[in-house]
Scaffold this active site. Structure first.
Site, mmCIF file in Angstrom:
data_model
loop_
_atom_site.group_PDB
_atom_site.id
_atom_site.type_symbol
_atom_site.label_atom_id
_atom_site.label_comp_id
_atom_site.label_asym_id
_atom_site.label_seq_id
_atom_site.Cartn_x
_atom_site.Cartn_y
_atom_site.Cartn_z
ATOM 1 C CG ASN A 129 -19.786 51.277 -16.611
ATOM 2 O OD1 ASN A 129 -20.771 50.612 -16.272
ATOM 3 N ND2 ASN A 129 -18.638 51.244 -15.941
ATOM 4 C CB SER A 174 -17.065 58.074 -12.599
ATOM 5 O OG SER A 174 -16.213 58.456 -11.548
ATOM 6 C CG HIS A 193 -16.764 52.313 -11.652
ATOM 7 N ND1 HIS A 193 -16.774 50.941 -11.571
ATOM 8 C CD2 HIS A 193 -15.769 52.730 -10.830
ATOM 9 C CE1 HIS A 193 -15.820 50.541 -10.755
ATOM 10 N NE2 HIS A 193 -15.190 51.607 -10.289
ATOM 11 C CG ASP A 224 -14.638 50.140 -14.218
ATOM 12 O OD1 ASP A 224 -15.700 50.117 -14.853
ATOM 13 O OD2 ASP A 224 -14.378 49.340 -13.303
HETATM 14 C C1 GAR Z 1 -24.377 50.528 -8.932
HETATM 15 O O1 GAR Z 1 -23.855 50.964 -7.705
HETATM 16 C C2 GAR Z 1 -23.375 50.728 -10.042
HETATM 17 O O2 GAR Z 1 -22.619 51.898 -9.890
HETATM 18 C C3 GAR Z 1 -22.514 49.501 -9.891
HETATM 19 O O3 GAR Z 1 -23.408 48.473 -9.601
HETATM 20 C C4 GAR Z 1 -24.535 49.004 -8.904
HETATM 21 C C5 GAR Z 1 -25.775 48.576 -9.635
HETATM 22 O O4 GAR Z 1 -26.918 48.917 -8.899
HETATM 23 N N1 GAR Z 1 -21.780 49.227 -11.074
HETATM 24 C C6 GAR Z 1 -20.574 48.675 -11.075
HETATM 25 O O5 GAR Z 1 -20.002 48.326 -10.065
HETATM 26 C C7 GAR Z 1 -19.948 48.486 -12.447
HETATM 27 N N2 GAR Z 1 -18.560 48.285 -12.331
HETATM 28 P P1 GAR Z 1 -28.346 48.848 -9.602
HETATM 29 O O6 GAR Z 1 -28.448 47.458 -10.253
HETATM 30 O O7 GAR Z 1 -29.308 49.007 -8.482
HETATM 31 O O8 GAR Z 1 -28.430 49.947 -10.608
#
Ligand code: GAR
Length: 221
Positions: free
Chosen positions: A109, A138, A111, A147
């Site tokens: 994942n 991360s 995060h 997480d």
């Molecule tokens: C990213 O910033 C990712 O790190 C976060 O969601 C966004 C997705 O962007 N993920 C989380 O918060 C998971 N807990 P994207 O759809 O443009 O890749």
């Protein structure tokens, strides 16, 4: 030998997915994306996948009696593509622990925080509110704890005066893309694995998460 294969799970915009798509097409990431699966049938990530000619699957939570039934169904769909690795790239659901257990060591994942800081949501604002000098992202193996699984690699950036959650997120996002691609690459090439609950590189436990360097490579912290 068959090319290492990924199933990518997304819920939204899919910019991290796009980074994976681009890296597989240039060969930066020696892998293929076998499928993209989502809990949001209309999300941009699925459009990006279709444009790249990648198989897609999506299911809606409301069509299932509970979270566990939904997760079993979505992951069964993903499993049909026999991926070597599942990548959660902006997948915004907590996954049933029994399903997580089935994919232990084979699911990562991304995060947007320097874990163990700020699991969960609103990570950028929480880093600003705490007065942190540094923020980041991360990539970790997924465990039943939200997480909370072993961290493989991180990208960090300074928090600057006047930063808002939006400016910080915008500066972090390109680093996330490099971080995710570089980490997936190390797993695809067999350099990194999860053994006995620890991240192992070339047979030795990592003493600390790898760090994304300015040249886009992952280096020892
Ligand atoms: C990213 O910033 C990712 O790190 C976060 O969601 C966004 C997705 O962007 N993920 C989380 O918060 C998971 N807990 P994207 O759809 O443009 O890749």
């Amino acid at each position: 030998m068959a090319l290492f294969s990924l199933a990518v799970l997304c819920s939204g915009r899919g910019s991290n997915l796009q980074a994976l798509i681009d890296a597989t097409s240039t060969g930066t990431l020696p892998a293929r994306i076998a499928a993209v699966c989502s809990d949001k049938p209309n999300c941009t990530a699925l459009t990006r996948a279709r444009q790249a000619g990648i198989a897609t699957r999506s299911l809606r939570q409301r069509d299932f009696p509970d979270r566990a039934a939904f997760d079993r169904a979505l992951f069964a769909d993903a499993a049909q593509f026999a991926p070597d690795l599942i990548v959660l790239a902006g997948y915004m659901r907590i996954i049933d622990p029994a399903v997580v257990a089935q994919w232990q060591g084979r699911m990562i994942n991304i995060h947007p925080s320097l874990l163990p800081k700020y699991p969960g949501l609103r990570t950028h604002q929480r880093a600003i509110d705490a007065g942190d000098a540094e923020h980041g992202a991360s990539v970790h193996y997924v465990s039943a704890e939200l997480d909370g699984g072993p961290v493989i690699a991180q990208a960090a950036l300074p928090v600057v005066a006047g930063d808002t959650a939006e400016t910080l997120a915008a500066r972090l996002l390109p680093l996330e893309h490099h971080l995710l691609v570089a980490t997936a690459r190390l797993i695809a090439t067999g350099d990194i694995a999860l053994e006995g609950g620890r991240v192992v590189r070339d047979g030795r436990p990592l003493p600390a998460p790898l760090r994304l360097a300015v040249d886009g490579k992952l280096v020892a912290a």
